[in-house]
Design a protein around this motif. Structure first.
Motif, mmCIF file in Angstrom:
data_model
loop_
_atom_site.group_PDB
_atom_site.id
_atom_site.type_symbol
_atom_site.label_atom_id
_atom_site.label_comp_id
_atom_site.label_asym_id
_atom_site.label_seq_id
_atom_site.Cartn_x
_atom_site.Cartn_y
_atom_site.Cartn_z
ATOM 1 N N PRO A 1 23.296 8.501 30.029
ATOM 2 C CA PRO A 1 23.233 9.846 30.619
ATOM 3 C C PRO A 1 24.225 10.843 30.030
ATOM 4 O O PRO A 1 23.962 12.051 30.033
ATOM 5 N N SER A 2 25.352 10.344 29.502
ATOM 6 C CA SER A 2 26.375 11.249 28.981
ATOM 7 C C SER A 2 26.219 11.562 27.497
ATOM 8 O O SER A 2 27.009 12.331 26.936
ATOM 9 N N GLU A 3 25.210 10.974 26.855
ATOM 10 C CA GLU A 3 25.088 11.099 25.404
ATOM 11 C C GLU A 3 23.694 11.575 24.978
ATOM 12 O O GLU A 3 22.721 11.428 25.722
ATOM 13 N N LYS A 4 23.623 12.101 23.766
ATOM 14 C CA LYS A 4 22.341 12.364 23.140
ATOM 15 C C LYS A 4 21.669 11.031 22.798
ATOM 16 O O LYS A 4 22.330 9.993 22.691
ATOM 17 N N ILE A 5 20.366 11.061 22.619
ATOM 18 C CA ILE A 5 19.623 9.846 22.266
ATOM 19 C C ILE A 5 19.757 9.596 20.764
ATOM 20 O O ILE A 5 19.516 10.494 19.945
ATOM 21 N N LEU A 6 20.132 8.384 20.419
ATOM 22 C CA LEU A 6 20.347 7.981 19.028
ATOM 23 C C LEU A 6 19.340 6.899 18.644
ATOM 24 O O LEU A 6 19.180 5.919 19.362
ATOM 25 N N TYR A 7 18.703 7.085 17.497
ATOM 26 C CA TYR A 7 17.761 6.101 16.956
ATOM 27 C C TYR A 7 18.270 5.641 15.596
ATOM 28 O O TYR A 7 18.339 6.428 14.657
ATOM 29 N N VAL A 8 18.642 4.374 15.502
ATOM 30 C CA VAL A 8 19.031 3.762 14.240
ATOM 31 C C VAL A 8 17.828 2.953 13.757
ATOM 32 O O VAL A 8 17.497 1.911 14.330
ATOM 33 N N ALA A 9 17.169 3.436 12.718
ATOM 34 C CA ALA A 9 15.850 2.906 12.354
ATOM 35 C C ALA A 9 15.908 1.559 11.650
ATOM 36 O O ALA A 9 14.945 0.795 11.686
ATOM 37 N N GLY A 10 17.012 1.252 10.969
ATOM 38 C CA GLY A 10 17.098 -0.010 10.244
ATOM 39 C C GLY A 10 16.316 0.014 8.945
ATOM 40 O O GLY A 10 15.907 1.071 8.446
ATOM 41 N N ASP B 1 17.637 12.621 19.482
ATOM 42 C CA ASP B 1 18.340 13.801 18.990
ATOM 43 C C ASP B 1 18.969 13.552 17.624
ATOM 44 O O ASP B 1 19.100 14.465 16.810
ATOM 45 N N ILE B 2 19.392 12.304 17.411
ATOM 46 C CA ILE B 2 20.033 11.889 16.165
ATOM 47 C C ILE B 2 19.267 10.680 15.637
ATOM 48 O O ILE B 2 18.993 9.738 16.389
ATOM 49 N N ALA C 1 10.118 14.815 13.738
ATOM 50 C CA ALA C 1 11.174 15.136 14.711
ATOM 51 C C ALA C 1 11.971 16.319 14.177
ATOM 52 O O ALA C 1 13.141 16.187 13.812
ATOM 53 N N PRO C 2 11.364 17.496 14.122
ATOM 54 C CA PRO C 2 11.971 18.633 13.418
ATOM 55 C C PRO C 2 13.258 19.161 14.042
ATOM 56 O O PRO C 2 14.020 19.861 13.367
ATOM 57 N N ASN C 3 13.508 18.835 15.293
ATOM 58 C CA ASN C 3 14.723 19.326 15.944
ATOM 59 C C ASN C 3 15.869 18.320 15.903
ATOM 60 O O ASN C 3 16.973 18.617 16.357
ATOM 61 N N ALA C 4 15.609 17.147 15.367
ATOM 62 C CA ALA C 4 16.633 16.105 15.303
ATOM 63 C C ALA C 4 17.482 16.255 14.042
ATOM 64 O O ALA C 4 17.041 16.794 13.032
ATOM 65 N N LYS C 5 18.710 15.745 14.128
ATOM 66 C CA LYS C 5 19.544 15.595 12.952
ATOM 67 C C LYS C 5 19.267 14.222 12.352
ATOM 68 O O LYS C 5 19.303 13.209 13.054
ATOM 69 N N VAL C 6 18.989 14.179 11.061
ATOM 70 C CA VAL C 6 18.727 12.929 10.357
ATOM 71 C C VAL C 6 19.934 12.605 9.480
ATOM 72 O O VAL C 6 20.404 13.459 8.722
ATOM 73 N N ILE C 7 20.430 11.384 9.603
ATOM 74 C CA ILE C 7 21.547 10.916 8.784
ATOM 75 C C ILE C 7 21.017 9.819 7.872
ATOM 76 O O ILE C 7 20.466 8.819 8.343
ATOM 77 N N SER C 8 21.178 9.989 6.571
ATOM 78 C CA SER C 8 20.684 8.989 5.627
ATOM 79 C C SER C 8 21.834 8.138 5.110
ATOM 80 O O SER C 8 22.778 8.635 4.485
#
Length: 253
Positions: free
Chosen positions: A148-157, A175-176, A206-213
């Motif tokens: 609840p206190s954080e943005k949703i993070l997806y680590v795709a692997g 979100d990330i 996911a055009p509003n998300a930040k993507v980290i490569s």
């Protein structure tokens, strides 16, 4: 949330006041031979040094997540250096192998795993394209973090872009998003993880998300450089949405 790129797929995620180490490859530069059937056969792995000491990396870690057991995600050095009583999250049958290396607190990720109030959702992935390659590479996973206190993070692997990733994005609306984006390849079979076009598909989905490569320029079979990805993102108009960290670089969200 703070995400620190360590090296290759190894990242540290600080989330809801807990510290997660993901896919630890902790050996010194050049410890292992090159991966067979790939380019740069004269280059040992990992091809770059860690940006900080192992002690700094593992200090204060509350849990380790291993998305699969390939050498560049869970190596002999990690098996030796991590405390054997540390909390380990793994996929399916990998639990037996991790336990066989001496780890005593191993849990299999599911769709509704909870750790210290943080929901950890196991996600699907495909480690390449084509039935023969997928059989060769074996099962992989990613993980979604929710609190609840954080943005949703997806680590795709270790996955390429395919409908399964699209479905995870649609379901969880992260979100990330952390993608493994070095376009590492086998000469005979092609890409094993995302290349620049795959990453562009992630952005479009996911055009509003930040993507980290991450997973870039650290083992011998990479084919996509950081610079090429940055230039491509500018050409396609999504450079504001993508982050391409150097080893040791952190982002706070």
């Amino acid at each position: 949330m703070k995400i620190t790129q360590i090296r290759n797929a190894t990242i540290v995620v600080e989330y809801a006041n807990k510290k997660f180490l993901i896919d630890p490859m902790l050996a010194e530069k050049g410890t292992y031979p090159s991966f067979p059937g790939t380019i740069r056969q004269d280059q040992n792995n990992p091809s770059v040094s860690l940006p900080t000491s192992v002690d700094d990396i593992i200090s204060g870690v509350d849990a380790v997540i291993v998305t699969h057991l390939h050498l560049d995600h869970f190596d002999e050095a990690a098996q030796r250096l991590l405390p054997k009583n540390i909390k380990m999250f793994v996929q399916n049958e990998d639990a037996k192998e991790v336990q066989n290396t001496g780890f005593q607190n191993v849990e299999v990720l599911t769709k509704d795993t909870v750790f210290e109030g943080i929901q950890l959702v196991k996600t699907r992935g495909e480690h390449g394209r084509g039935e023969e390659l997928l059989k060769l590479m074996g099962e992989v996973c990613g993980v979604v973090f929710k609190h609840p206190s954080e943005k949703i993070l997806y680590v795709a692997g270790d996955t390429v872009w395919y409908e399964g990733v699209q479905e995870e994005l649609d379901t969880h609306k992260p979100d990330i998003i952390v993608v493994n984006g070095g376009d590492n390849q086998f000469i005979e079979y092609g890409s094993l993880i995302m290349g620049k076009k795959d990453i562009y598909e992630v952005h479009k989905a996911a055009p509003n998300a930040k993507v980290i490569s991450v997973h870039m320029e650290a083992v011998n079979h990479w084919t996509l450089s950081r610079e090429e990805l940055k230039n491509f993102s500018k050409e396609k108009g999504f450079s504001i949405n993508i982050l391409v960290p150097e080893d040791g670089e952190s982002y706070t969200f």
